[in-house]
Scaffold this motif. Structure first.
Motif, short mmCIF file in Angstrom:
data_model
loop_
_atom_site.label_atom_id
_atom_site.label_comp_id
_atom_site.label_asym_id
_atom_site.label_seq_id
_atom_site.Cartn_x
_atom_site.Cartn_y
_atom_site.Cartn_z
N LEU A 189 47.96 83.19 25.43
CA LEU A 189 48.78 82.24 26.19
C LEU A 189 49.83 81.61 25.28
O LEU A 189 49.67 81.56 24.07
CB LEU A 189 47.89 81.13 26.77
N LYS A 212 53.34 75.93 27.12
CA LYS A 212 54.17 75.95 28.32
C LYS A 212 55.45 75.12 28.17
O LYS A 212 56.52 75.57 28.54
CB LYS A 212 53.36 75.47 29.52
N PHE A 213 55.31 73.90 27.67
CA PHE A 213 56.49 73.04 27.48
C PHE A 213 56.50 72.54 26.02
O PHE A 213 56.10 71.39 25.77
CB PHE A 213 56.43 71.82 28.41
N ALA A 241 48.66 74.89 27.08
CA ALA A 241 48.87 76.07 27.92
C ALA A 241 49.48 75.74 29.28
O ALA A 241 50.19 76.56 29.86
CB ALA A 241 47.55 76.81 28.12
N THR A 242 49.20 74.54 29.79
CA THR A 242 49.59 74.25 31.19
C THR A 242 50.31 72.92 31.36
O THR A 242 50.81 72.62 32.45
CB THR A 242 48.35 74.21 32.11
#
Lengths: 468, 207
Positions: free
Chosen positions: A50, A53-54, A155-156
């Protein structure tokens, strides 16, 4: 269930979804990382193939393991060197902003983020560190997470969490002279107990809280977790906004006006509903010192260590353990207890205002010859400011060692440790068994001013005798 | 340390094992794993250092050193277990020593979330029941069969109704306690949320 509190508003705003199990998926506006709880999270990302993400919404610094005497690289401690190298590598690989030693912005993560203007009202803030509650002082909803949740945020940018209940802690009147935010929060934890906050966010409110500076508010929110509440906050006001204004990452120009309008709308409504309310009279709080092995075991400077019979059945077990570990007798006065080490620093009390207050007590005085005293500024910025004001010199002239920024002897992951069963007067947040690096070391928590007073007298003292 | 460590994976519904009793309120994560053991970039070797300082102090008499507890896997504790630091190293160390489930009077919030995130169910029971189990463990070995479907724990002498947060119970039964993939399922919603938040509009320096 609470309604229309700041906590409810910020939670609802950040809710991404209701998860099948019944918890909520919450967006994290600002993610802070450091060297201790992040390496395994980056490892897990790699295993799961992974990406972050940001990457822009995570900010890193190094604080827990850094030496405070000699920060030249490589560190003398190989394991510490390996940890900082791992963080450097992970930040580089995932394009995460990293404030390293010498950047001018390194320091304890909970000191650094507010002073850079990263911490703002209405945000959700998470970090793999229980004292993340500190950032609640700005009206953000901030809490500590474990490494698996650090992985999830990377990751999210979200985590799975059950919504907390809200307890308002209403502090009437104002603190007396010589009594500080640290005394107030120790008092609150003593009255409510160390587990009353489990399942709750604490909203600190009332005239005494309103009076506090932003740095004092951070001290209060910082120790929410010591009362069991993983999140503590204060409704933002003019002091909050003016603290943030012009900071490096604060909104600028027309964005500032927009931000301000939104922040001003964020406080708990007047008729909001709380799950619980606890009221206290802040004018009655006195300089407070812990005598035991939990932050809830504290007394006023002129009180005696409680007798077993004075305690509730639930508190007796830990009290007995504490008498034995601390070698204190029930009924003994805490005042005049000899101390071996005095430590001023930590995410609780390592900011410039803490150093100023301590310097005022120390000015023109000498540390007792039996005491090893050292001051560790919370960040490079705090250190610079202290030098500009001549505070470092006051500390040095008194006999304090003046160190480089880091977490230091709050948790003793570097070489700053108690030896044997030494007693420390400490401005940090935890007096757990072995916390300050020696399995039999003993910690007395108190305000920085009280630590300074203890350093001069070589024993636990009432700082009010120094400031009149 | 027991046999080779294998982390839990997938659905968790039944746990059978011997109880190990650890008496004390407010046992913090510094005691479970002292900070000096946090100087590591993985969790692999934490199992042997669990309760290191408490064990040294008790010179072989700590429950985690007793021969009779060598194969125990269900930890029975009192109130506010795991308070203090957010270090996931604490439940990781317990898990690597051999703990698969914890039953207690109450748990600290962050410790509880960490346990759930790594696959250690934490159950609560009233003080009286905990003390009953702990007294029993003083003299003999207690083997419990825990069934998450109906939140029960049974042995030949006991039958308890365990309490666990419904969200945690469901996650273990469905195997979705490792949250990352569940969270990622909502990728579009995450993007939408990011774009809707007021501060992502005005924090121009931040991004």
């Amino acid at each position: 269930m609470s309604q229309d509190t700041l906590f409810d508003k910020v939670w609802d705003l950040h809710k991404v979804s209701s998860l099948p199990g019944g918890s909520d998926q919450i967006f994290i506006g600002l993610h802070l990382i450091h060297e201790v709880t992040s390496p395994q999270a980056f490892g897990a990302l790699k295993d799961k193939k992974l990406k972050v993400k940001f990457p822009d919404r995570t900010v890193a610094t190094v604080d827990h393991i850094v030496p405070t005497d000699n920060q030249s690289r490589p560190f003398k401690d190989n394991l510490a060197e390996q940890m900082i190298e791992t963080l450097e590598k992970n930040c580089l690989e995932h394009k995460i902003r990293f404030f390293n030693i010498g950047s001018g912005n390194q320091g304890i993560v909970h000191v650094v983020a507010p002073e850079l203007g990263l911490t703002q009202p209405g945000m959700t803030i998470a970090c793999g560190d229980s004292h993340t509650s500190t950032h609640g002082a700005f009206g953000s909803i901030a809490f500590g997470i474990g490494t698996s949740q650090v992985r999830d945020v990377l990751a999210t940018q979200t985590i799975a969490m059950n919504k907390l209940k809200v307890r308002q802690i209403w502090c009437d009147n104002t603190l007396s002279k010589g009594v500080y935010a640290k005394d107030l929060v120790l008092h609150i934890i003593n009255k409510l107990g160390v587990k009353a906050g489990v399942g709750f966010a604490y909203e600190f409110a009332g005239p005494a809280i309103h009076e506090l500076s932003m740095e004092e508010r951070m001290t209060i929110c910082n120790m929410s977790i010591e009362g069991g509440a993983r999140c503590g906050y204060i409704n933002p006001d003019e002091k909050t906004f003016s603290y943030i204004k012009n900071k490096l990452y604060a909104p600028k120009n027309e964005h500032w006006d927009k931000a301000l309008r939104w922040w001003e709308s964020l406080k708990s409504d007047e008729n909001s509903i709380y799950d619980d309310v606890f009221k206290l009279d802040a004018s009655k709080v006195e300089p407070t010192v812990t005598w035991g092995i939990t932050p809830g075991q504290s007394i006023s400077i002129n009180q005696q260590i409680p007798l077993l019979d004075d305690l509730s059945p639930n508190d007796k077990l830990v009290a007995e353990e504490a008498y034995e570990y601390m070698s204190f007798k029930p009924g003994q006065l805490i005042k005049d207890t000899p101390v071996d080490v005095c430590f001023i620093g930590s995410c609780t009390n390592g900011r410039i205002s803490d150093l100023r207050v301590a310097a005022k007590v120390l000015k023109g005085k000498k540390v007792s010859k039996n005491v090893k005293a050292f001051a560790v500024p919370g960040s490079e910025k705090v250190a610079t400011e202290a030098k500009q004001e001549g505070i470092d010199q006051i500390f040095k002239d008194s006999g304090f060692q003046w160190r480089e920024p880091g977490c230091s002897m709050c948790l003793a992951m570097n070489s700053d440790k108690l030896i044997g069963n030494q007693v420390s007067a400490s401005s940090s947040n935890r007096n757990f068994k072995g916390r300050q690096g020696s399995p039999s070391g003993r910690t007395l928590l108190m305000s920085p001013a009280m630590v300074a007073a203890a350093a001069i007298n070589g024993k636990v003292s009432d700082v009010r005798e120094f400031i009149n | 340390m027991k046999s080779e460590f294998t982390p839990p994976i997938g659905k968790i519904s039944n746990m059978n094992g011997q109880c190990i009793s650890l008496i004390g309120n407010d046992i913090d994560t510094d005691r479970i794993i002292p900070a000096r053991f946090l100087k590591c970039v993985n969790f692999d070797s934490l199992g042997e250092s669990v309760f290191e300082d408490d064990r040294k102090t008790l010179k072989g008499k700590h429950p985690f050193d007793l021969e009779k507890n060598k194969h125990a896997s269900i930890l029975v504790v009192n109130s506010n277990f795991g308070c203090g630091s957010s270090r996931e190293h604490a439940p990781q160390a317990l898990m690597r020593w051999g703990i698969k489930a914890i039953i207690g009077e109450s748990f600290a919030d962050i410790f509880y979330s960490n346990c759930i995130a790594i696959g250690i169910p934490c159950f609560t029971l009233p003080k009286k029941s905990i003390e009953e189990i702990q007294n029993y463990c003083d003299n003999q070995s207690l083997f419990l069969e825990i069934d998450l479907k109906n939140s029960s724990a049974e042995s030949k002498d006991f039958n308890f109704n365990l309490k666990i947060k419904e969200s945690s119970r469901k996650m273990f039964l469905s195997g979705e306690w490792d949250a990352t993939s569940t969270l990622l399922d909502n990728e579009n919603l995450i993007e939408n949320k990011f774009n809707q938040l007021p501060y992502t509009q005005f924090n121009t320096n931040f991004l």
